[in-house]
Write an enzyme that holds these catalytic residues in place. Structure first.
Site, PDB file in Angstrom:
ATOM      1  N   LYS A 158     -62.118 -35.714 117.141  1.00 47.43           N
ATOM      2  CA  LYS A 158     -62.746 -35.477 118.429  1.00 47.43           C
ATOM      3  C   LYS A 158     -62.980 -36.840 119.065  1.00 47.43           C
ATOM      4  O   LYS A 158     -63.724 -37.653 118.527  1.00 47.43           O
ATOM      5  CB  LYS A 158     -64.075 -34.736 118.269  1.00 47.43           C
ATOM      6  CG  LYS A 158     -64.864 -34.701 119.578  1.00 47.43           C
ATOM      7  CD  LYS A 158     -66.172 -33.946 119.455  1.00 47.43           C
ATOM      8  CE  LYS A 158     -67.142 -34.397 120.538  1.00 47.43           C
ATOM      9  NZ  LYS A 158     -68.384 -33.619 120.559  1.00 47.43           N
ATOM     10  N   ASN A 181     -73.917 -28.388 118.952  1.00 41.96           N
ATOM     11  CA  ASN A 181     -74.692 -28.950 117.842  1.00 41.96           C
ATOM     12  C   ASN A 181     -76.177 -28.740 118.106  1.00 41.96           C
ATOM     13  O   ASN A 181     -76.825 -27.958 117.423  1.00 41.96           O
ATOM     14  CB  ASN A 181     -74.361 -30.426 117.658  1.00 41.96           C
ATOM     15  CG  ASN A 181     -74.912 -31.022 116.357  1.00 41.96           C
ATOM     16  OD1 ASN A 181     -74.409 -31.999 115.834  1.00 41.96           O
ATOM     17  ND2 ASN A 181     -75.972 -30.470 115.806  1.00 41.96           N
ATOM     18  N   THR A 182     -76.699 -29.404 119.131  1.00 38.07           N
ATOM     19  CA  THR A 182     -78.135 -29.356 119.390  1.00 38.07           C
ATOM     20  C   THR A 182     -78.644 -27.947 119.632  1.00 38.07           C
ATOM     21  O   THR A 182     -79.762 -27.606 119.227  1.00 38.07           O
ATOM     22  CB  THR A 182     -78.473 -30.233 120.611  1.00 38.07           C
ATOM     23  OG1 THR A 182     -77.920 -31.524 120.417  1.00 38.07           O
ATOM     24  CG2 THR A 182     -79.979 -30.352 120.804  1.00 38.07           C
ATOM     25  N   GLY A 210     -76.816 -32.286 124.388  1.00 39.33           N
ATOM     26  CA  GLY A 210     -78.187 -32.036 123.964  1.00 39.33           C
ATOM     27  C   GLY A 210     -79.133 -31.568 125.047  1.00 39.33           C
ATOM     28  O   GLY A 210     -80.319 -31.367 124.789  1.00 39.33           O
ATOM     29  N   ALA A 218     -70.691 -29.549 124.580  1.00 38.17           N
ATOM     30  CA  ALA A 218     -71.865 -30.282 125.065  1.00 38.17           C
ATOM     31  C   ALA A 218     -72.636 -29.528 126.133  1.00 38.17           C
ATOM     32  O   ALA A 218     -72.082 -29.064 127.124  1.00 38.17           O
ATOM     33  CB  ALA A 218     -71.510 -31.672 125.592  1.00 38.17           C
ATOM     34  N   GLY A 219     -73.927 -29.447 125.913  1.00 37.05           N
ATOM     35  CA  GLY A 219     -74.832 -28.926 126.926  1.00 37.05           C
ATOM     36  C   GLY A 219     -75.208 -27.471 126.799  1.00 37.05           C
ATOM     37  O   GLY A 219     -76.048 -26.977 127.548  1.00 37.05           O
TER      38      GLY A 219
END
Lengths: 73, 270
Positions: B112, B221-222, B173, B199-200
């Site tokens: 990535k 992830n987050t 995040g 992301a996001g």
């Protein structure tokens, strides 16, 4: 590490480190207790392949990076 | 590294294909920000993810040699590992990281690629990412590239040889969800490679929306690790990805300005 007879200085993961003169990458890994760990090594921004660890001899002033995989997104 | 997947006969309905390997799950997860390795393991299992990202960092020298290792809970023979170039602000650092990752993982060349431009937004530095892409593609890497939601740039990354393009929904995040669904839709419609939102994402509906737009998958992830109950959120995300994908394949009704009754008027007795 331990008292070294003929030390030479390298930079190891960003820190100045005394190591035995003409130590090989394989010996360094053993001395650091990293045998059997999955890792990759760069010396002076060039990859040192695992297959060459026993042959690759470090030199004074070498900048050594030893990396592994950790959690990340 | 992913030969376990390749040896399966393809009985998966609607598989995700990344770099020639077939996957059942369209949810990709990161391994950062968890409380400990056990929580990491439990959340990944609940998510059903088959592709997991890892970061490449200096080994801790002089610490406990029996310290458990991340790859003990995500063994490379069970998961496809996706090393990232997180924290890189230059093409050169990202290129170095990918080369080290490939050496670390015995020649596994799926990566990535992210080259950041700004610490507050963590938005990608597109110019640097393009430069890194050119070098890494020439060295044989299979790149899943983190980018913004610009359809022109997304197509450019595909043309340069990225095997997947991953437009952000919102800052890493941030949990804001897809900020620009029409751009994501345009990217999806123009693409010949898998498009994954990365992301996001904040909660399950964000993931479902990404899939309803036609994305091939979502990387997060987050949203999971930062949830109050990560294992439960991982389970929610798994379902959201599946629901959104089914809704996409089912073909939704159009949006209309006015009503259209669901019951017939014939036979009314009033």
């Amino acid at each position: 590490m331990y008292p070294i007879q003929n030390p030479m200085q390298i930079t190891l993961n960003g820190n100045r480190q005394d190591v035995p003169d003409r130590i090989t990458t394989a010996e360094l890994i053993t001395d650091l207790g990293l045998n059997g760990k999955r890792l990759a090594i760069e010396v002076n921004e060039h990859i040192v392949p695992r297959s060459t660890f026993t042959a690759h001899i470090l030199e004074p002033g070498d900048r050594v990076e030893i990396v592994h995989a950790i959690g990340g997104g | 590294m992913s030969t376990v997947m390749q040896s399966q006969p393809c009985t998966i309905e609607d598989p995700l294909v990344i770099a020639g390997v077939t996957y059942q799950s369209r949810l990709l997860v990161g391994t950062g920000k968890y409380r400990d390795l056990e929580e990491t393991r439990a959340a990944i299992e609940a998510s059903g993810a088959e592709i997991v990202t890892v970061a490449i960092r200096r080994t801790n020298i002089g610490q406990n040699p029996d310290e458990p290792n991340l790859l003990d809970v995500i063994p490379p023979d069970r998961y496809t590992l996706l090393p990232n170039t997180a924290g890189c602000y230059t093409a050169e650092d990202a290129i170095r990281t990918c080369r080290l990752a490939r050496e670390l993982l015995d020649g596994h060349d799926l990566v990535k690629l992210e080259v950041l431009g700004d610490e507050r937004t963590l938005f990608p530095d597109i110019a640097a990412t393009l430069r890194a892409t050119e070098t890494l593609v020439s060295e044989g890497f299979k790149i899943m590239v983190y980018t913004n939601d610009d359809p022109i740039i997304a197509k450019r990354f595909e043309e340069l040889g990225c095997i997947a393009v991953m437009p952000l929904a919102a800052p890493i995040g941030s949990g804001l969800g897809i900020r620009n669904p029409y751009n994501i839709l345009t990217i999806v419609e123009n693409a010949s490679v898998p498009i994954l939102v990365d992301a996001g994402v904040g909660t399950a509906s964000d993931a479902a929306i990404a899939m309803e737009l036609g994305c091939d998958g979502v990387l997060m992830n987050t949203a999971i690790a930062g949830a109050q109950d990560p294992v439960l959120m991982a389970s929610a995300m798994k379902k959201a990805i599946e629901a959104g994908r089914e809704a996409f394949r089912a073909g939704r009704i159009p949006r209309k300005r006015f009503a259209s009754a669901s019951s017939p008027l014939d036979g009314t007795f009033f």
